[in-house]
Enzyme design. Structure first.
Site, short mmCIF file in Angstrom:
data_model
loop_
_atom_site.label_atom_id
_atom_site.label_comp_id
_atom_site.label_asym_id
_atom_site.label_seq_id
_atom_site.Cartn_x
_atom_site.Cartn_y
_atom_site.Cartn_z
N GLU A 1 15.22 -19.08 -9.27
CA GLU A 1 14.86 -17.75 -9.77
C GLU A 1 14.18 -17.85 -11.14
OE1 GLU A 1 14.50 -14.99 -8.48
OE2 GLU A 1 14.56 -13.53 -10.09
N CYS B 1 0.84 -1.19 0.00
CA CYS B 1 0.00 0.00 0.00
C CYS B 1 0.88 1.25 0.00
CB CYS B 1 -0.94 0.08 1.18
SG CYS B 1 -2.07 -1.30 1.29
N GLU C 1 5.62 -15.89 -11.86
CA GLU C 1 5.03 -14.59 -11.51
C GLU C 1 4.64 -13.79 -12.74
OE1 GLU C 1 7.54 -12.21 -8.92
OE2 GLU C 1 9.29 -12.53 -10.14
N LYS D 1 5.48 -4.92 -5.35
CA LYS D 1 6.94 -4.91 -5.39
C LYS D 1 7.54 -4.81 -4.00
CE LYS D 1 10.73 -3.40 -8.12
NZ LYS D 1 10.97 -4.78 -8.57
N ASN E 1 -1.31 1.93 5.66
CA ASN E 1 -0.39 0.92 5.15
C ASN E 1 0.02 0.07 6.35
OD1 ASN E 1 3.12 1.25 4.12
ND2 ASN E 1 1.79 -0.50 4.07
N GLY E 2 -0.18 -1.27 6.26
CA GLY E 2 0.20 -2.11 7.39
C GLY E 2 -0.99 -2.89 7.91
N ARG F 1 3.66 -0.58 -4.90
CA ARG F 1 3.34 -1.08 -3.56
C ARG F 1 1.99 -1.79 -3.51
NH1 ARG F 1 6.76 2.09 0.07
NH2 ARG F 1 5.47 1.48 1.82
N HIS G 1 14.16 -37.58 -6.36
CA HIS G 1 13.57 -37.85 -5.04
C HIS G 1 12.12 -37.39 -4.96
CE1 HIS G 1 17.36 -39.27 -3.50
NE2 HIS G 1 17.95 -38.17 -3.93
N LYS H 1 10.48 -16.40 -11.88
CA LYS H 1 10.20 -15.42 -12.94
C LYS H 1 9.07 -15.91 -13.82
CE LYS H 1 11.55 -12.50 -11.78
NZ LYS H 1 12.28 -12.32 -10.62
N TRP I 1 -2.81 -2.84 -1.66
CA TRP I 1 -2.59 -4.28 -1.85
C TRP I 1 -3.37 -4.94 -0.72
CZ3 TRP I 1 -0.56 -8.43 0.93
CH2 TRP I 1 -0.26 -9.57 0.18
C1 G6P Z 1 8.09 -8.99 -3.44
C2 G6P Z 1 8.48 -8.74 -4.88
C3 G6P Z 1 9.68 -9.61 -5.24
C4 G6P Z 1 10.82 -9.35 -4.26
C5 G6P Z 1 10.38 -9.58 -2.82
C6 G6P Z 1 11.43 -9.10 -1.83
O1 G6P Z 1 7.55 -10.26 -3.31
O2 G6P Z 1 7.40 -9.01 -5.74
O3 G6P Z 1 10.11 -9.29 -6.56
O4 G6P Z 1 11.89 -10.19 -4.57
O5 G6P Z 1 9.19 -8.82 -2.56
O6 G6P Z 1 11.56 -7.71 -1.97
P1 G6P Z 1 12.81 -6.89 -1.51
O7 G6P Z 1 12.45 -5.46 -1.77
O8 G6P Z 1 12.97 -7.16 -0.04
O9 G6P Z 1 13.99 -7.35 -2.28
#
Ligand code: G6P
Length: 634
Positions: free
Chosen positions: A507, A2, A514, A629, A100-101, A27, A530, A511, A74
């Protein structure tokens, strides 16, 4: 999560609030709203969905108010619809709150308020705050006193923006464990969760610290601690260049950011690596303004927080490293562990930050705890670092945001030089975090005498060569696109890798899922047999990360096991690898590279593959559904 914004001044508030919100969409983007005070009346415009929906409402209503607060959401409590969008009001509809929170005790407060006759219109935890402030205001007839009383009742971590119809010349901001900045302009003031959002209007900022309340007017800001004592703080100057947020001709920010990676690496290396024969130095010779650091406190408020300030004795005394991070930063940290262990012979533990809650962190006075966070605002990562600090550990942050909360709570900070990453899925910041770990590994190894001068020089020269190799991969973008689209109809994709490239597999899977919403999982290649191998058949693509080196043969054997189950075989492999050409149906090739540095290259074809598949499937590449993000709730 948020984003909170505010404006007070001579201009029309709504367009300013909108442009601040645009900067904070990362956010959350479930819904957005503003509360403005127009002709003595508080009114709210809010809409579910992206900011464009709110923009349309504002365009239709043409509000002329010059004071207001805004929010981009969010969802935590309550589905993302119009009712649950912020701002939320008290029963008299004279007080508006954006939040926010999470208010952890909101249910008991809500029960109490309902008994006292308050009618609730949303499922959010936020609405209790508006009612509480209103109740206290009835008694106190003073907004500040009402807010002091209200925060005494709230449990949790939160940031708030508040306006009252009875006080149209003021905005109140409250910070409890989050970030809020007040921007000071010429006879106008701004509020935002992230100073980046006010930077387009002013570079003079006062940041709220923990448990503080700000009373904002057009003339400036007064700060108070939760106990009522006034706090004096001088404004700080932000980077003199406002952040430019544009796609630079690319279809999406994500693609632009993937292409920025060679530059980003060069910038991060230039900052900390003066020359291969010189030691790595985290006291930067360049500030965020691109200038040499000076002693001007105000000008260099941000750059002052830079650097690793551990003494040689302290570095030598470290006997264990603990890393905490989430998401992509966690994957970078897994590579970081192997880099540091290999170069420095220090044991490194990596934990998902949220998994450190409720258990004993194994850190003490001879541990270095590293928090890795692009945003520097991820609540779980910050909590884990705070806990390590309490236990006496040295702390260090790796972040892209020197103005973040993380930067405030640790004396040691490595700043990645990525510029703003707009796309929600992290790409360039991942590569910069990896680069920071290579630099940190060399730095610690040099200080501890764990590598010779010759070895250090070779490592630094190899690192300096990486940006050119990245450019070679990006030049093959079209080839990667054509190869990737063959797999766009997959429902499940498996990624495997070993050693330094096991995190790359994780990773790569992250990617793809998401961005494209295709189910994808990453595994250590040796683990395939396994359990995960049970899901393989001719419809499942398996992406194997395989580069010449210590685990090449064994990774190849694991790929063969997948091939024997008729899986569709894709490799990220080095050019000229004939064995790979024979084993895999599709090879996404990278230039030849030392295994040790290969994670800096192997991830790039996977980023591109995920992007092209997602774009082909018509997904919202820069703002995938349900994501944000910066995740500021635990
Ligand atoms: C969210 C984002 C990810 C990111 C993660 C950690 O889930 O969508 O892309 O890797 O937060 O964020 P940070 O700002 O702590 O790297």
């Amino acid at each position: 999560m948020c984003g909170i914004v505010g404006y007070l001044g001579p201009a029309k508030a709504a367009p300013v609030l909108l442009s601040e919100l645009r900067c904070l969409e990362y956010r959350g983007y479930d819904s957005a709203g503003v509360a403005i005070i127009q002709d003595g009346e508080l009114s709210v415009l809010k809409a579910a969905g992206k900011l464009n929906n709110l923009e349309k409402l504002i365009t239709d209503n043409k509000p002329t108010a010059t004071v207001g607060i805004g929010h981009t959401r969010w969802a935590t409590h309550g589905v993302p619809n119009d009712q649950n969008a912020h701002p939320h009001l008290d029963s008299s509809k004279t007080i508006a709150v954006v939040h926010n929170g999470i208010i952890e005790n909101y249910e008991e407060l809500k029960e109490e308020l309902i008994k006292e006759g308050c009618a609730f219109e949303s499922d959010t935890d936020t609405e209790v705050i508006a009612h509480l402030i209103s109740k206290e205001y009835e008694k106190e007839k003073d907004m500040l006193k009402a807010i002091f009383k209200t925060v005494e009742r709230l449990r949790g971590a939160y940031a708030l923006g508040v306006v009252s119809q009875k006080h149209p010349d003021k905005i109140y901001a409250i910070n409890q464990h989050y970030s809020l900045s007040v921007g000071l302009g010429n006879n106008e003031s701004f509020l935002a969760s992230d100073s980046m959002a006010v930077r387009q209007y002013t570079n003079k900022v006062v940041r709220l610290e923990q448990s503080e309340i700000a009373e904002i007017t057009v003339e400036g800001v007064r700060l108070f601690a939760f106990d009522g004592k006034e706090v004096k703080r001088r404004p700080m100057s932000l980077d003199s260049n406002p952040y430019v947020i544009d796609k630079g001709g690319y279809k999406h920010f994500l693609l632009k950011e993937i292409h920025e990676q060679p530059l980003v690496l060069r910038q991060t290396l230039a900052k900390y690596l003066i020359h291969p024969t010189k030691p790595v130095s985290f006291i930067p010779h360049i500030t965020p303004n691109g200038n040499a650091p000076t002693n001007n406190e105000e000008e260099n408020a941000l750059s002052k927080s830079y650097g690793v300030h551990l003494s040689d004795m302290e570095v030598k005394g470290i006997d264990r490293i603990q890393v905490v991070a989430c998401g992509t930063a966690y994957h970078a940290s897994l590579v970081g562990k192997l880099i540091i262990e290999q170069l420095c012979n220090i044991p490194v533990a990596v934990d998902i930050a949220s998994e450190t809650r409720g258990r004993r962190l194994m850190v003490n006075e001879s541990t270095l705890t590293i928090a890795v966070s692009q945003s520097g605002e991820t609540a779980d990562t910050l909590s884990a670092l705070e806990e390590a600090k309490k236990l006496g550990s040295f702390t260090l942050g790796i972040t892209n945001r020197p103005d973040s909360h993380l930067a405030q709570i640790t004396p040691n900070l490595i700043v990645t030089e990525c510029g703003i990453e707009v796309s929600v899925a992290a790409t360039k910041t991942y590569l910069a975090q990896l680069t920071s770990f290579y630099l940190l590994g060399i730095y610690l190894a040099e200080k501890r005498g764990a590598i010779s001068a010759e070895q250090a020089k070779k490592l630094k020269s190899d690192l300096n060569a990486i940006p050119t190799l990245l450019e070679q991969i990006l030049a093959r973008e079209n080839e990667i696109r054509m190869a990737s689209l063959k797999y766009a109809d997959a429902h499940d994709v498996v990624f495997i890798g070993r050693g330094l490239n096991y995190p790359t597999a994780l990773e790569g899977a992250l990617k793809l899922k998401e961005l494209s919403y295709i189910h994808a999982s990453g595994y250590a290649a040796g683990e395939l047999k396994h359990g995960p191998i049970a899901v393989l058949d001719s419809k499942v693509p398996v992406v194997t990360v395989i580069v010449p080196g210590s685990v090449y043969e064994k990774t190849l054997s694991n790929a063969q096991e997948a091939r024997a189950r008729n899986a569709q075989m894709i490799a990220v492999a080095c050019e000229g690898d004939e064995q790979a050409a024979k084993t895999f149906d599709t090879v996404l090739s990278i230039p030849q590279v030392d295994e040790f540095f290969s994670p800096l290259l192997t991830v790039v074809p996977m980023q591109l593959m995920s992007y092209f598949i997602a774009d082909y499937l018509g997904k919202d590449v820069d703002q995938p559904r349900n994501l944000a993000k910066s995740v500021t709730v635990e």
